[in-house]
Design a protein around this motif. Structure first.
Motif, PDB file in Angstrom:
ATOM      1  N   HIS A  77       0.846  -1.197   0.000  1.00  0.00           N
ATOM      2  CA  HIS A  77       0.000   0.000   0.000  1.00  0.00           C
ATOM      3  C   HIS A  77       0.886   1.253   0.000  1.00  0.00           C
ATOM      4  O   HIS A  77       1.978   1.253   0.594  1.00  0.00           O
ATOM      5  CB  HIS A  77      -0.876  -0.012   1.259  1.00  0.00           C
ATOM      6  CG  HIS A  77      -1.954   1.023   1.251  1.00  0.00           C
ATOM      7  ND1 HIS A  77      -1.717   2.324   1.630  1.00  0.00           N
ATOM      8  CD2 HIS A  77      -3.259   0.957   0.920  1.00  0.00           C
ATOM      9  CE1 HIS A  77      -2.851   3.014   1.528  1.00  0.00           C
ATOM     10  NE2 HIS A  77      -3.804   2.200   1.097  1.00  0.00           N
ATOM     11  N   ALA A  78       0.420   2.322  -0.652  1.00  0.00           N
ATOM     12  CA  ALA A  78       1.196   3.566  -0.752  1.00  0.00           C
ATOM     13  C   ALA A  78       1.628   4.083   0.622  1.00  0.00           C
ATOM     14  O   ALA A  78       2.730   4.609   0.779  1.00  0.00           O
ATOM     15  CB  ALA A  78       0.365   4.632  -1.456  1.00  0.00           C
ATOM     16  N   GLN A  79       0.761   3.909   1.614  1.00  0.00           N
ATOM     17  CA  GLN A  79       1.081   4.466   2.937  1.00  0.00           C
ATOM     18  C   GLN A  79       2.150   3.647   3.669  1.00  0.00           C
ATOM     19  O   GLN A  79       2.904   4.178   4.470  1.00  0.00           O
ATOM     20  CB  GLN A  79      -0.198   4.602   3.771  1.00  0.00           C
ATOM     21  CG  GLN A  79      -1.058   5.714   3.217  1.00  0.00           C
ATOM     22  CD  GLN A  79      -2.492   5.716   3.679  1.00  0.00           C
ATOM     23  OE1 GLN A  79      -3.317   6.369   3.076  1.00  0.00           O
ATOM     24  NE2 GLN A  79      -2.819   4.990   4.717  1.00  0.00           N
ATOM     25  N   TYR A  80       2.187   2.381   3.360  1.00  0.00           N
ATOM     26  CA  TYR A  80       3.245   1.520   3.914  1.00  0.00           C
ATOM     27  C   TYR A  80       4.571   1.908   3.245  1.00  0.00           C
ATOM     28  O   TYR A  80       5.608   1.963   3.868  1.00  0.00           O
ATOM     29  CB  TYR A  80       2.893   0.072   3.599  1.00  0.00           C
ATOM     30  CG  TYR A  80       3.477  -0.996   4.501  1.00  0.00           C
ATOM     31  CD1 TYR A  80       3.489  -0.858   5.882  1.00  0.00           C
ATOM     32  CD2 TYR A  80       3.962  -2.198   3.964  1.00  0.00           C
ATOM     33  CE1 TYR A  80       3.981  -1.882   6.702  1.00  0.00           C
ATOM     34  CE2 TYR A  80       4.442  -3.218   4.766  1.00  0.00           C
ATOM     35  CZ  TYR A  80       4.448  -3.047   6.135  1.00  0.00           C
ATOM     36  OH  TYR A  80       4.917  -4.067   6.951  1.00  0.00           O
ATOM     37  N   LYS A  81       4.459   2.197   1.943  1.00  0.00           N
ATOM     38  CA  LYS A  81       5.671   2.618   1.222  1.00  0.00           C
ATOM     39  C   LYS A  81       6.175   3.950   1.763  1.00  0.00           C
ATOM     40  O   LYS A  81       7.376   4.176   1.878  1.00  0.00           O
ATOM     41  CB  LYS A  81       5.392   2.732  -0.284  1.00  0.00           C
ATOM     42  CG  LYS A  81       6.666   3.114  -1.004  1.00  0.00           C
ATOM     43  CD  LYS A  81       6.620   3.011  -2.464  1.00  0.00           C
ATOM     44  CE  LYS A  81       8.009   3.153  -3.039  1.00  0.00           C
ATOM     45  NZ  LYS A  81       8.719   4.381  -2.681  1.00  0.00           N
ATOM     46  N   ARG A  82       5.252   4.811   2.126  1.00  0.00           N
ATOM     47  CA  ARG A  82       5.652   6.110   2.677  1.00  0.00           C
ATOM     48  C   ARG A  82       6.463   5.898   3.965  1.00  0.00           C
ATOM     49  O   ARG A  82       7.435   6.603   4.211  1.00  0.00           O
ATOM     50  CB  ARG A  82       4.396   6.963   2.943  1.00  0.00           C
ATOM     51  CG  ARG A  82       4.676   8.337   3.483  1.00  0.00           C
ATOM     52  CD  ARG A  82       5.411   9.221   2.480  1.00  0.00           C
ATOM     53  NE  ARG A  82       5.958  10.400   3.138  1.00  0.00           N
ATOM     54  CZ  ARG A  82       7.227  10.792   3.041  1.00  0.00           C
ATOM     55  NH1 ARG A  82       8.077  10.155   2.276  1.00  0.00           N
ATOM     56  NH2 ARG A  82       7.644  11.860   3.683  1.00  0.00           N
ATOM     57  N   PHE A  83       6.045   4.893   4.746  1.00  0.00           N
ATOM     58  CA  PHE A  83       6.790   4.593   5.977  1.00  0.00           C
ATOM     59  C   PHE A  83       8.227   4.189   5.628  1.00  0.00           C
ATOM     60  O   PHE A  83       9.183   4.633   6.270  1.00  0.00           O
ATOM     61  CB  PHE A  83       6.090   3.466   6.757  1.00  0.00           C
ATOM     62  CG  PHE A  83       6.840   3.013   7.975  1.00  0.00           C
ATOM     63  CD1 PHE A  83       6.859   3.789   9.128  1.00  0.00           C
ATOM     64  CD2 PHE A  83       7.541   1.806   7.979  1.00  0.00           C
ATOM     65  CE1 PHE A  83       7.560   3.375  10.266  1.00  0.00           C
ATOM     66  CE2 PHE A  83       8.243   1.382   9.111  1.00  0.00           C
ATOM     67  CZ  PHE A  83       8.247   2.176  10.259  1.00  0.00           C
ATOM     68  N   TYR A 283      11.172   1.476  -6.111  1.00  0.00           N
ATOM     69  CA  TYR A 283       9.928   1.683  -6.884  1.00  0.00           C
ATOM     70  C   TYR A 283       9.925   3.161  -7.251  1.00  0.00           C
ATOM     71  O   TYR A 283      10.953   3.837  -7.160  1.00  0.00           O
ATOM     72  CB  TYR A 283       8.747   1.297  -5.972  1.00  0.00           C
ATOM     73  CG  TYR A 283       7.383   1.285  -6.629  1.00  0.00           C
ATOM     74  CD1 TYR A 283       6.977   0.213  -7.418  1.00  0.00           C
ATOM     75  CD2 TYR A 283       6.496   2.348  -6.433  1.00  0.00           C
ATOM     76  CE1 TYR A 283       5.715   0.203  -8.002  1.00  0.00           C
ATOM     77  CE2 TYR A 283       5.227   2.333  -7.015  1.00  0.00           C
ATOM     78  CZ  TYR A 283       4.847   1.260  -7.801  1.00  0.00           C
ATOM     79  OH  TYR A 283       3.600   1.246  -8.377  1.00  0.00           O
ATOM     80  N   LEU A 284       8.756   3.666  -7.640  1.00  0.00           N
ATOM     81  CA  LEU A 284       8.636   5.114  -7.806  1.00  0.00           C
ATOM     82  C   LEU A 284       8.252   5.687  -6.438  1.00  0.00           C
ATOM     83  O   LEU A 284       8.307   4.987  -5.436  1.00  0.00           O
ATOM     84  CB  LEU A 284       7.575   5.419  -8.874  1.00  0.00           C
ATOM     85  CG  LEU A 284       7.870   4.812 -10.263  1.00  0.00           C
ATOM     86  CD1 LEU A 284       6.656   4.904 -11.172  1.00  0.00           C
ATOM     87  CD2 LEU A 284       9.074   5.491 -10.915  1.00  0.00           C
ATOM     88  N   SER A 285       7.804   6.940  -6.400  1.00  0.00           N
ATOM     89  CA  SER A 285       7.469   7.536  -5.106  1.00  0.00           C
ATOM     90  C   SER A 285       6.169   6.965  -4.544  1.00  0.00           C
ATOM     91  O   SER A 285       5.371   6.355  -5.269  1.00  0.00           O
ATOM     92  CB  SER A 285       7.276   9.048  -5.282  1.00  0.00           C
ATOM     93  OG  SER A 285       6.105   9.271  -6.043  1.00  0.00           O
ATOM     94  N   SER A 286       5.938   7.217  -3.255  1.00  0.00           N
ATOM     95  CA  SER A 286       4.681   6.752  -2.659  1.00  0.00           C
ATOM     96  C   SER A 286       3.489   7.520  -3.250  1.00  0.00           C
ATOM     97  O   SER A 286       2.371   7.015  -3.255  1.00  0.00           O
ATOM     98  CB  SER A 286       4.704   6.888  -1.131  1.00  0.00           C
ATOM     99  OG  SER A 286       5.095   8.180  -0.758  1.00  0.00           O
TER     100      SER A 286
END
Ligand SMILES: Cc1cc2nc3c(=O)[nH]c(=O)nc-3n(C[C@H](O)[C@H](O)[C@H](O)COP(=O)(O)O)c2cc1C
Length: 460
Positions: A77-83, A283-286
């Protein structure tokens, strides 16, 4: 033993993945499990550095870290990636170094391997000792054999911690050595013939190569080109995983933000889409990830079918075959045409110029000819998996998918192919007779296989 669980579901504790963790917890009462709802709490973790630090301190004092997350659009998930981005942004890598870790996912097995590869790379980047990955199907917990397997895996992880087992690195650290791209002044432009070209990016001012590559490719299209920066799209938040979209593709955010409108009115109406971004970790950005997650309001319906999609990427894509596969799989499953991917990895700017020019030329040529290259296993395998899921266990709640699949011939099982059915029955019986079997497998197979092709060629 203290195990820190980093929950990657936006649904927090009300998550399928967390039921798997609860099961492990129930069987290993001797261990302490500390669960953090990372993806759900990301806003707080971004704004409250103390809250982030507290998690990092728990990680530092833990014996093992369990990355437990659902699959979201071929990744996390994008928010996990943000972490994960915050770990490097806030220089917290040391807390992870040397820690025993394991990866547990739930999914329907659609590109679970690309998510696992990505997370494995992240664990290697953080110098963690990864025991193993475990990909549970979302219904597996109801099956005794699968529960047994999950416990064997959990036991293996706890044993590895006990033994301080070594782990061998699979992914080398990324080497970032791109040089500054200086676009040439020669400019050929290709007539779009009124076809709509949209460049979507998350470029920030300081991303010089990316910004210049976007400018260069945009100038290659003689007609109008729209450049949309995701930073300027009104996106209130990440996908909630609520499945509100399941009935008729209406996103729960519809009243609150502009994402669906942007996607439907600006992207679905385009003929050529150029996605431009920079590599962030593996990857790319979140923000880009959030774009793909939020696109899920289309559920399992290919929303970019028939479009040309080109990627312009700044960063070491050549070292990231997993990301390349994600891009290929995404476009193939979308029934779009991946025109190509141009990066800034070439040694000299002239080479990048030529590649961007060729990317623009092909985008226009292919759009004019409505060329969509045939899908490989990536697209075909994915489509069949969804077909079977929507036909079966996922028909509810994905009513919109079922309607679409029915009306678009996606349910292409051979259940009505009477010719094949009769042939199969007949030949299954015939090959039981030894002489016939010898004749077919020994002599006729090769010639008979090409016979229909020859007949067709004679007619064409
Ligand atoms: C927006 C969205 C995207 C998803 N993407 C994938 C995917 O790419 N591959 C897959 O196998 N499952 C995918 N799934 C299914 C979830 O991974 C699966 O339902 C998971 O068990 C949900 O776990 P959770 O309740 O812990 O969030 C997706 C689900 C949602 C809502």
């Amino acid at each position: 033993m203290k195990i820190v669980v980093l929950n990657g579901s936006p649904k927090g504790e009300t998550s399928v993945t967390m039921q798997y963790v609860a099961f492990i917890q129930k069987r290993y009462l001797e261990h302490e499990f500390k669960i953090f709802n990372i993806a759900q709490q990301i806003r707080k973790l971004e704004s409250d550095e103390q809250a982030f630090k507290e998690i990092i301190e728990d990680i530092r004092s833990a014996n093992g870290i369990l990355w437990a997350f659902p699959l979201y659009i071929l990744l996390i998930h994008a928010q996990y990636k943000r972490f994960i981005e915050l770990i490097t942004e806030r220089a917290a890598e040391a807390a992870f170094k040397g820690k025993h870790t394991a990866i547990l996912t739930t999914s329907i097995h659609f590109y679970d391997h690309t998510a696992h590869n990505y997370m494995h790379g992240i664990c290697d980047d953080l110098n963690m000792k990864l025991y193993a990955s475990y990909s549970a199907g979302m219904q597996d917990l109801f099956n005794e054999q699968e529960r047994k397997k999950l416990l064997q895996y959990s036991q293996g992880f706890f044993d590895a911690i006990d033994r301080d087992a070594p782990a061998s690195r699979v992914y080398s650290p990324l080497i970032r050595q791109t040089s500054e791209y200086t676009p040439g002044t020669d400019q050929v432009s290709f007539d779009n013939h009124g076809r709509k070209v949209v460049i979507v990016t998350d470029a920030e001012e300081q991303q010089i190569n990316l910004t210049r590559m976007i400018g260069k490719i945009a100038a290659h299209f003689a007609g109008q080109v729209e450049v949309i920066n995701l930073h300027n799209v009104n996106i209130k938040g990440g996908c909630l995983g609520c499945l509100h979209c399941g009935y008729d593709n209406t996103c729960i955010y519809n009243e609150q933000d502009g994402f669906t409108d942007f996607y439907n009115s600006q992207l679905k109406t385009a003929d050529i889409l150029v996605f431009a971004g920079a590599i962030r970790d593996r990857y790319l950005s979140s923000l880009w990830k959030n774009f793909f997650d939020r696109g899920f309001f289309n559920t399992h319906i290919p929303s970019f079918a028939g479009k040309q999609i080109a990627f312009v990427i700044s960063g070491p894509l050549r070292q990231l075959p997993n990301l390349r596969q994600i891009i290929e799989a995404y476009t193939e499953w979308q029934q779009a045409n991946l025109v190509g991917i141009v990066t800034d990895e070439a040694d000299d700017s002239y080479e990048i110029d030529l590649s961007l020019q060729e990317l623009a030329r092909r985008s226009v040529d292919y759009a004019n000819r409505k060329y969509i290259k045939p899908a490989t296993f990536l697209g075909i395998g994915g489509t069949k998996l969804f077909r079977d899921e929507i036909w079966g266990p996922m028909r509810f709640p994905f009513a919109a998918d079922h309607r679409f699949y029915k009306s678009h011939g996606t349910y292409d099982f051979p259940h009505k192919d009477y010719f094949t059915r009769i042939r199969n029955v007949l030949f299954s019986l015939l090959i039981k007779i030894p002489v016939v079997r010898k004749e077919i497998y020994g002599k006729l197979m090769i010639t008979k296989m090409v016979e229909p092709y020859k007949k067709l060629l004679a007619k064409l």
